[in-house]
Design an enzyme around this catalytic site. Structure first.
Site, PDB file in Angstrom:
ATOM      1  CE  LYS A 188      39.995  37.682  42.637  1.00 44.02           C
ATOM      2  NZ  LYS A 188      38.757  38.243  43.203  1.00 44.02           N
TER       3      LYS A 188
HETATM    4  O1  G3P Z   1      34.863  37.899  41.479  1.00 45.43           O
HETATM    5  C1  G3P Z   1      34.884  39.072  40.736  1.00 45.43           C
HETATM    6  C2  G3P Z   1      33.681  39.831  41.055  1.00 45.43           C
HETATM    7  O2  G3P Z   1      33.756  40.337  42.340  1.00 45.43           O
HETATM    8  C3  G3P Z   1      33.302  40.895  40.135  1.00 45.43           C
HETATM    9  O3  G3P Z   1      31.938  40.935  40.215  1.00 45.43           O
HETATM   10  O4  G3P Z   1      29.763  41.947  40.051  1.00 45.43           O
HETATM   11  O5  G3P Z   1      31.796  43.392  40.352  1.00 45.43           O
HETATM   12  O6  G3P Z   1      31.361  42.245  38.201  1.00 45.43           O
HETATM   13  P1  G3P Z   1      31.177  42.200  39.671  1.00 45.43           P
END
Ligand code: G3P
Length: 218
Positions: free
Chosen positions: A87
């Site tokens: 990643k």
């Molecule tokens: O896959 C990316 C993700 O982990 C981000 O999610 O909820 O932190 O915006 P969030």
């Protein structure tokens, strides 16, 4: 559409995997920290634990932000297990590294994508996946789903192999709309995946069927 789980929590990963519908896992440094996984070796060990549970792509994020560092880290991660996907952040040094990984047959997930231009660059570099962050765009009053649709439209014009991996998914409607748009993958918290199963008419209908069966067997 493929379902990935977006967590470093091993119990959640096992539960989703046991449902039989899980295709892969995505993690990031924040998700690791949330589980109390810190320090390079502990993080690497944790990737191996995840790979032992799920037989599918497991995204492992690099910490370096310079080309040489990203390449060094990414090659080490990719050599750990056949299912590791490197990643890489959506920065110019990351794009150069994605091109390098793509020529070496190393799979990549270009993360922190917030525009169609970024998605186009990552596809040109040969990213295996790009991760547009839906929820974080919604959080600042931009439509994350509009971005997914825009990227889908751009990718449909050309023979890119890059898959759209909808990330920062927060709830079941995000998943359903991503499926309507034709995102290749949605990476979701376990709660959002399980919520897809819920419907009050299913619950009440099942209660009635079981109650009627019980009447006939009294
Ligand atoms: O896959 C990316 C993700 O982990 C981000 O999610 O909820 O932190 O915006 P969030």
């Amino acid at each position: 559409m493929k379902f990935f789980i977006d967590t470093a929590n091993l119990d959640d990963i096992r539960e989703a995997n046991d449902l039989g519908i899980l295709d892969g896992v995505t993690t990031n440094p924040s998700l690791m920290a949330k589980e109390g996984i810190t320090g390079e070796q502990n993080i690497l060990d944790h990737y191996m634990k995840i790979c032992a549970i799920v037989d599918g792509p497991v995204s492992a994020e690099v910490i370096s932000t310079d080309y040489e560092g990203i390449v060094r880290e990414g090659e080490a991660l990719a050599s750990m297990h056949k299912n590791i996907v490197v990643k890489v952040p959506m920065i110019l040094e990351g794009i150069k590294a994605i091109k390098h990984f793509s020529t070496k047959g190393i799979k990549t997930n270009c993360t922190l994508v917030f525009s169609a231009g970024q998605a186009l660059l990552a596809a040109k570099a040969g990213a295996t996946y790009i991760s547009p962050f839906l929820g974080r765009l919604d959080d600042i009053s931009f439509s994350g789903l509009d971005l997914i649709a825009q990227i889908k439209g751009v990718y449909n014009n050309y023979p890119f192999d890059t898959e759209i991996l909808a990330a920062s998914v927060r709830h079941p409607m995000h998943i359903i709309h991503c499926a309507e748009i034709g995102a290749d993958v949605a990476t979701c918290p376990l709660k959002a995946i399980k919520a897809l199963a819920n419907h009050p008419l299913t619950t009440s209908g099942l209660e009635t069927f079981l109650a009627d069966y019980a009447k006939g067997n009294n």
